[in-house]
Scaffold this motif. Structure first.
Motif, PDB file in Angstrom:
ATOM      1  N   PRO A  39       4.837  -2.782  -5.387  1.00 28.55           N
ATOM      2  CA  PRO A  39       3.793  -4.249  -4.772  1.00 28.55           C
ATOM      3  C   PRO A  39       2.876  -3.849  -5.904  1.00 28.55           C
ATOM      4  O   PRO A  39       2.097  -5.595  -5.968  1.00 28.55           O
ATOM      5  N   LEU A  40       2.482  -3.643  -6.333  1.00 29.36           N
ATOM      6  CA  LEU A  40       1.262  -3.679  -7.476  1.00 29.36           C
ATOM      7  C   LEU A  40       1.379  -4.006  -8.978  1.00 29.36           C
ATOM      8  O   LEU A  40       1.032  -4.579  -8.868  1.00 29.36           O
ATOM      9  N   LEU A  41       3.068  -4.000  -9.025  1.00 32.62           N
ATOM     10  CA  LEU A  41       3.601  -4.616 -10.141  1.00 32.62           C
ATOM     11  C   LEU A  41       2.977  -6.105 -10.019  1.00 32.62           C
ATOM     12  O   LEU A  41       3.017  -6.968 -10.844  1.00 32.62           O
ATOM     13  N   CYS A  42       4.210  -6.224  -8.415  1.00 31.60           N
ATOM     14  CA  CYS A  42       4.383  -7.619  -8.324  1.00 31.60           C
ATOM     15  C   CYS A  42       2.994  -8.426  -7.935  1.00 31.60           C
ATOM     16  O   CYS A  42       2.894  -9.820  -8.432  1.00 31.60           O
ATOM     17  N   MET A  43       1.977  -7.793  -7.536  1.00 30.28           N
ATOM     18  CA  MET A  43       0.600  -8.806  -7.366  1.00 30.28           C
ATOM     19  C   MET A  43      -0.031  -8.778  -8.961  1.00 30.28           C
ATOM     20  O   MET A  43      -1.070  -9.774  -9.712  1.00 30.28           O
ATOM     21  N   ALA A  44       0.397  -7.771 -10.060  1.00 32.80           N
ATOM     22  CA  ALA A  44      -0.204  -8.225 -11.585  1.00 32.80           C
ATOM     23  C   ALA A  44       0.208  -9.003 -12.133  1.00 32.80           C
ATOM     24  O   ALA A  44      -0.081  -9.528 -12.591  1.00 32.80           O
ATOM     25  N   SER A 228      -0.408 -15.458  -1.448  1.00 33.37           N
ATOM     26  CA  SER A 228       0.469 -14.870  -1.531  1.00 33.37           C
ATOM     27  C   SER A 228      -0.124 -13.238  -1.355  1.00 33.37           C
ATOM     28  O   SER A 228       0.731 -12.786  -1.142  1.00 33.37           O
ATOM     29  N   ALA A 229      -1.396 -13.004  -1.975  1.00 34.08           N
ATOM     30  CA  ALA A 229      -1.353 -11.544  -2.505  1.00 34.08           C
ATOM     31  C   ALA A 229      -1.598 -10.570  -0.587  1.00 34.08           C
ATOM     32  O   ALA A 229      -1.017  -9.992  -0.580  1.00 34.08           O
ATOM     33  N   PRO A 230      -2.084 -11.236   0.667  1.00 31.69           N
ATOM     34  CA  PRO A 230      -1.580 -10.616   1.618  1.00 31.69           C
ATOM     35  C   PRO A 230      -0.607 -10.499   1.786  1.00 31.69           C
ATOM     36  O   PRO A 230       0.042  -9.102   2.384  1.00 31.69           O
ATOM     37  N   GLY A 231       0.460 -10.978   1.546  1.00 39.07           N
ATOM     38  CA  GLY A 231       2.343 -10.351   1.392  1.00 39.07           C
ATOM     39  C   GLY A 231       1.928  -9.564   0.788  1.00 39.07           C
ATOM     40  O   GLY A 231       3.575  -8.433   1.119  1.00 39.07           O
ATOM     41  N   PHE A 232       1.832  -9.031  -0.213  1.00 35.65           N
ATOM     42  CA  PHE A 232       2.055  -8.349  -1.519  1.00 35.65           C
ATOM     43  C   PHE A 232       1.482  -6.901  -0.877  1.00 35.65           C
ATOM     44  O   PHE A 232       1.909  -6.012  -1.226  1.00 35.65           O
ATOM     45  N   ALA A 233       0.275  -7.234   0.252  1.00 37.66           N
ATOM     46  CA  ALA A 233      -0.701  -5.504   0.628  1.00 37.66           C
ATOM     47  C   ALA A 233       0.667  -4.442   1.619  1.00 37.66           C
ATOM     48  O   ALA A 233       0.568  -3.788   1.868  1.00 37.66           O
ATOM     49  N   ILE A 234       1.583  -5.610   2.452  1.00 39.62           N
ATOM     50  CA  ILE A 234       3.076  -4.628   2.867  1.00 39.62           C
ATOM     51  C   ILE A 234       4.096  -4.805   2.068  1.00 39.62           C
ATOM     52  O   ILE A 234       5.083  -4.333   2.775  1.00 39.62           O
ATOM     53  N   GLY A 291      -7.883  -2.331  -1.225  1.00 33.88           N
ATOM     54  CA  GLY A 291      -7.907  -2.047  -1.787  1.00 33.88           C
ATOM     55  C   GLY A 291      -7.946  -2.841  -3.211  1.00 33.88           C
ATOM     56  O   GLY A 291      -8.909  -3.405  -3.717  1.00 33.88           O
ATOM     57  N   SER A 292      -6.704  -2.877  -3.442  1.00 37.57           N
ATOM     58  CA  SER A 292      -5.922  -3.624  -5.058  1.00 37.57           C
ATOM     59  C   SER A 292      -6.510  -4.857  -4.883  1.00 37.57           C
ATOM     60  O   SER A 292      -6.995  -5.693  -6.062  1.00 37.57           O
ATOM     61  N   GLY A 352      11.175 -13.725   4.640  1.00 31.34           N
ATOM     62  CA  GLY A 352      10.099 -13.353   5.456  1.00 31.34           C
ATOM     63  C   GLY A 352       8.844 -14.064   5.441  1.00 31.34           C
ATOM     64  O   GLY A 352       7.265 -13.949   5.592  1.00 31.34           O
ATOM     65  N   GLY A 353       8.613 -14.992   3.656  1.00 31.64           N
ATOM     66  CA  GLY A 353       7.190 -15.078   3.554  1.00 31.64           C
ATOM     67  C   GLY A 353       6.391 -15.164   2.759  1.00 31.64           C
ATOM     68  O   GLY A 353       5.086 -15.117   2.834  1.00 31.64           O
ATOM     69  N   THR A 354       6.936 -13.960   2.125  1.00 28.15           N
ATOM     70  CA  THR A 354       5.899 -12.896   1.000  1.00 28.15           C
ATOM     71  C   THR A 354       5.706 -14.078   0.229  1.00 28.15           C
ATOM     72  O   THR A 354       4.718 -13.748  -0.117  1.00 28.15           O
ATOM     73  N   PHE A 355       6.808 -13.979  -0.812  1.00 28.18           N
ATOM     74  CA  PHE A 355       6.112 -15.037  -1.946  1.00 28.18           C
ATOM     75  C   PHE A 355       6.026 -16.634  -1.806  1.00 28.18           C
ATOM     76  O   PHE A 355       5.444 -17.400  -2.517  1.00 28.18           O
ATOM     77  N   PHE A 356       7.308 -17.756  -0.918  1.00 24.02           N
ATOM     78  CA  PHE A 356       6.813 -18.806  -0.474  1.00 24.02           C
ATOM     79  C   PHE A 356       7.413 -18.943   0.981  1.00 24.02           C
ATOM     80  O   PHE A 356       8.368 -18.032   1.683  1.00 24.02           O
TER      81      PHE A 356
END
Length: 416
Positions: A39-44, A228-234, A291-292, A352-356
């Protein structure tokens, strides 16, 4: 006294097994890198260079038309002519009516106010609001080449009402509010720009439309990465399905579960402890990933209710634990469990709407849809419990059903 001793014994067994499962998870360094790193890599990646697209069957919009407010009879008044052309086009044009659903009233029949419309966009029950200002048609007509001719009576019948008017000239203006979804925030303004500019050309008006576009909450600049960031958190919680199934199936393959069947430890305690250990680990993941978001500079609402966001993510972890139990009850070994898990994880991520945003009926049965939309409303828009309580209930329902189903399957099997 005997019942107290039995309860104490079961609690000790439960706690011992939780500690054992946590040690197994923490011992596997590669698994830890994957659970936190993915998830951190996706967010980055999304924060540096974003690219995604989605498809929508239709868009729900509201038109607030102030242009007709002072017109005694808007259908015959030149001063409301252009705004009525726009709204009529949405009703009469088959292509537009299929792609855009125009909402003009509540179910009880009362008109939607601008304030209500803005709230509906922030809650994402509507995709956009178009505000047509007063004098919109007057500005367009006042800038045409034939307006001065009509005032002097050169155009004859049908234009007598313009003789004594004083329409202003200049560029007509529209205010558009959309959700932060990049597809929506491009399509709706583009549609109205094209529609109004075509009307201007048809009326021999050389001015162009000026559009004020507002994406997301008023006064808050929201990019698609922020959206999109809230979706990365899960994402880490979602990937943990694979981790849980691998742990259980490894113990199955090594015969640990068969040996435990010969001890006083019940299967319910065994499965409950595995789920509880993963639940605690997911709680840590959620805190780290939330936190990230500060580290990656995500633009969040100043009114974020972090307790509510944490509860939503934990409920989704509860759902994922249930799915992990179901998958591991059918898989024969850890490798098969991992492969089966990703058949669940990938659809949950992408549908589920994480990326789009995916606008389709079948997404209603995908649990990640509800946590993604609820977290986005809480973190991006600062929504309260009142807005997302239905998502909370639905996630809890999914979690209870999946966990009970997984436990029942395990309990009924003669051999695990």
């Amino acid at each position: 006294m005997i019942n107290t001793i039995k309860l104490k014994t079961k609690l000790i067994q439960f706690g011992t097994l939780i500690a054992k499962n946590l040690k197994i998870t923490l011992r596997d360094k590669q698994s830890l890198i994957w659970l936190f790193g993915y998830p951190l890599l996706c967010m980055a990646i999304y924060s540096v260079a974003f690219g995604a697209s989605g498809s929508r069957a239709s868009y729900n919009i509201i038109i607030i038309n102030y242009d007709v407010s002072d017109s005694a009879n808007p259908s015959t008044d030149f001063g409301a002519n252009v705004s009525l052309i726009i709204t009529d086009e949405f009703r009469d044009n088959a292509n537009l009516s299929q792609s855009f659903t125009l909402h003009e009233s509540w179910k009880n029949g009362s008109l939607i106010t601008e304030e209500q419309a803005r709230i509906m966009v922030l809650e994402e029950s509507m995709d956009g609001v178009i505000i047509i200002p007063a004098n919109f048609s007057e500005v367009i007509i006042g800038s045409t080449s034939w307006y001065s001719m009509a005032q002097q009576g050169y155009l004859g019948d049908g234009y007598e009402s313009l003789v004594n008017t004083t329409f202003p000239s200049g560029s007509p203006k529209l205010e558009i509010i959309t959700t932060a979804d990049p597809i929506t925030s491009q399509i709706i303004p583009s549609l109205f720009d094209g529609m109004v500019n075509n009307i201007l050309l048809g009326m021999n008006n050389i001015s162009a439309l000026e559009t004020t576009l507002e994406i997301g909450p008023k006064g808050q600049s929201v990019s698609f990465f922020d959206y999109s960031a809230p979706g990365f958190a899960i994402l880490g919680v979602l990937v943990s399905i694979s981790s849980l199934t691998a742990i259980i199936c490894t113990e199955k393959f090594e015969g640990m579960l068969d040996r435990l069947d010969t001890t006083p430890v019940s299967r319910s305690i065994l499965l409950g402890s595995a789920g509880a250990a993963q639940f605690l680990f997911s709680a840590i993941q959620i805190v780290v990933l939330f936190g990230s978001m500060f580290i990656f500079g995500v633009n969040m609402s100043p009114k974020v209710n972090w307790l509510l966001a944490f509860l939503l993510a934990l409920l989704f972890a509860f759902v994922c634990i249930g799915l992990g139990l179901i998958i591991s009850s059918f898989a024969k070994n850890a490798q098969a469990a991992g492969n089966l898990a990703w058949f669940v994880i990938l659809p949950m991520q992408f549908l589920g709407g994480t990326f789009f945003v995916v606008d389709a009926e079948f997404t209603k049965i995908i649990p990640s849809k509800y946590v993604n939309q609820a977290l986005r409303q809480v973190i991006t828009y600062g929504a309260s419990w009142v807005t997302v309580w239905q998502d909370l209930v639905i996630l809890l329902g999914f979690g209870v059903v999946f966990n009970l189903l997984g436990i029942v399957i395990f309990m009924k099997k003669k051999k695990i």
